[in-house]
Design an enzyme around this catalytic site. Structure first.
Site, PDB file in Angstrom:
ATOM      1  CD  GLU A 160      -7.312   6.571   7.969  1.00  0.00           C
ATOM      2  OE1 GLU A 160      -8.067   6.457   8.807  1.00  0.00           O
ATOM      3  OE2 GLU A 160      -7.122   7.761   7.400  1.00  0.00           O
ATOM      4  CE  LYS A 216      -8.062   2.917   1.001  1.00  0.00           C
ATOM      5  NZ  LYS A 216      -7.407   3.906   1.422  1.00  0.00           N
ATOM      6  CB  CYS A 272      -2.881   2.034  -1.096  1.00  0.00           C
ATOM      7  SG  CYS A 272      -2.588   1.949   0.693  1.00  0.00           S
TER       8      CYS A 272
END
Ligand code: NAD
Length: 452
Positions: A160, A216, A272
């Site tokens: 994501e 990612k 993150c």
């Protein structure tokens, strides 16, 4: 399509809600009972702009429901999204216990074909680990004669890329969707699911699972490196007498560099970048690759988080005891209530150690900080209230609210017209003309005519 989303955090809840918005039936499952109860009562448990409208609409339409029962959630689902935490383990690598724990549970639950989609950020090789965990538990739990290991499933890696604060927009109109799978069946299921989100022609990029997993980490680490590079340029600007705003505009107008992620500040934070840079560095270590840039990025960012504290200490000749500072902004960035790895928390910690009293205001993140810091600091009802009698104002998050304040009011409330701006919100000339002592990142410090 019937969909289950396991984990209803920033990623899971946005994913579930947006998938319901395009007509799917979505059941969201979480082990946090309090959170499930809240959502069943129509309450959005996180702050994310625009999420509430979609959330309420889809609940009302019966397309979005919540449960704490995994078996119930996945029974009729064709696709099962895993949106589970992958926090840093003790050695900095991603802790896969949440993801593999649920994979293990799924092995004993699923009875027919499922596409199990990993949406969490996970190291290369996790799709294989998830597959093994599901298979192992499937074999152990199905009685002989009932199709031991019989239920078919595919594992897909679908990282994501949403940004907190823009999560709904990012999910509804993604720059790209990355889907890692080698199964044709899973590929066409994912293509059908994502079709409504890429109508403008943005790509669904299919690749193998390992490349999707690395994509990612590469994206987040690249962005963290870009920010860190600008922070270094900003620090150098201060030493060389250049203005980082000018340099930023000067380089950002080059298409190869781009304008975004060039704003210097007090270090990157959030749930993150810090953990993903660390996890990628660990992955590289594990295969004997010395990924030097990542080590520098992490070291520089640690220092950058306290760059404003260094300036404050210098300004007061290391004598901070008894001072009262107003702190604007706690969230790691604006438009979120997320405080994970927020630079503001590092600043608070250092200043409390130095004997400072802190009065803070953040439009959304105060409740989360209260859970950690309690009454070690004071929480003001609005940003002006935080300024009453303050020796200085520190700006740690660039909320829109802080961008054009009433400087007359600020000056009248504070003991001294002194601002330490970690987000470069105000113009240097403006601050000079208004008579503030004003220091920011990578720009000239102006002394105004304040009594300090
Ligand atoms: P989060 O901590 O906000 O949410 C995780 C949720 O999972 C929590 O509600 C928790 O209660 C729930 N949970 C934990 N164990 C569970 C279990 N066994 N069964 C059901 N629910 C369980 O996390 P997040 O920020 O949404 O991140 C999830 C993943 O997505 C992470 O890997 C993260 O790196 C990645 N990611 C996050 C973002 C972001 O901006 N937050 C963006 C992209 C990717």
């Amino acid at each position: 399509m019937n969909i289950a989303v396991v984990g209803t955090g920033y990623v899971g809840l946005v994913t579930g809600t947006c998938l319901a918005e395009t007509g799917n039936n979505v059941i969201c499952v979480d082990i946090n009972e309090e959170k499930i109860k809240k959502m069943q009562n129509g309450e959005v448990p996180i702050y994310e702009p625009h999420l509430d409208v979609l959330f309420h609409r889809n609940i009302k339409a019966g397309r979005l429901t919540f449960t704490k029962n995994l078996a119930e959630a996945v029974e009729n689902a064709k696709i099962i999204f895993l949106a589970l935490p992958t926090p840093p383990g003790e050695d900095g690598s991603a802790d896969l216990s949440y993801v593999l724990g649920v994979a293990n549970d799924l092995g004993s639950i699923i009875k027919d074909y499922k596409v199990i989609v990993d949406k969490s950020t996970v190291p290369v090789g996790t799709a294989e680990k998830v597959r093994e965990a599901v298979l192992k538990s499937m074999k152990n739990s199905l009685p002989l004669g009932e199709g031991r290991g019989g239920a078919e499933f595919d594992i897909v890696s679908n990282p994501e890329f949403l940004r907190e604060g823009y999560a709904v927009d990012d999910f509804m109109k993604p720059d790209r969707v990355v889907v890692g799978t080698t199964s044709e069946k899973a590929k066409s299921t994912m293509e059908e699911l994502y079709k409504p989100f890429v109508r403008q022609g943005n790509p669904i990029i299919f690749m193998d699972e390992r490349s999707a997993e690395l994509t990612k980490y590469a994206a987040n680490s690249f962005l963290a490196t870009k920010i860190t590079f600008m922070n270094e340029i900003a620090n150098l600007c201060e030493k060389l007498g250049a203005d980082v705003d000018m340099v930023r505009i000067g380089i950002g107008s080059d298409d190869r560099i781009g304008k975004r992620f060039l704003f210097p500040g007090i270090g990157y934070g959030g749930s993150c970048f810090p953990k993903d840079v660390q996890a990628l560095a660990r992955s590289a270590d594990e295969v004997g690759y010395d990924f030097k840039i990542l080590d520098s990025v992490m070291a520089i960012n640690e220092k950058q988080k306290l760059v404003m504290v260094d300036k404050i200490k210098k300004h007061y000749n290391n004598n901070l005891k008894g001072k009262t500072f107003a702190l604007w902004g706690l969230a790691f960035k604006p438009d979120t209530d997320d405080i994970r790895e927020a630079p503001a928390l590092y600043i608070i910690d250092e200043l409390l150690k130095a004997g400072v009293t802190i009065v803070t205001h953040d439009p959304e993140a105060m409740a989360n900080v209260k859970k950690i810091l309690g009454d070690k600091i004071t929480y003001a009802n609005d940003h002006y209230e935080a300024l009453k009698g303050a020796d200085a104002l520190i700006i740690a998050t660039e909320w829109g609210l802080f961008r054009t304040p009433d400087f007359g009011k600020i000056a009248s409330l504070m003991k001294s017209k002194t601002i330490f701006d970690g987000r470069n919100l105000y113009g240097i000339k403006q601050m000079k003309d208004l008579g503030f002592y004003y220091t920011s990142i990578g720009r000239e410090t102006v002394s105004g005519n304040s009594a300090f």
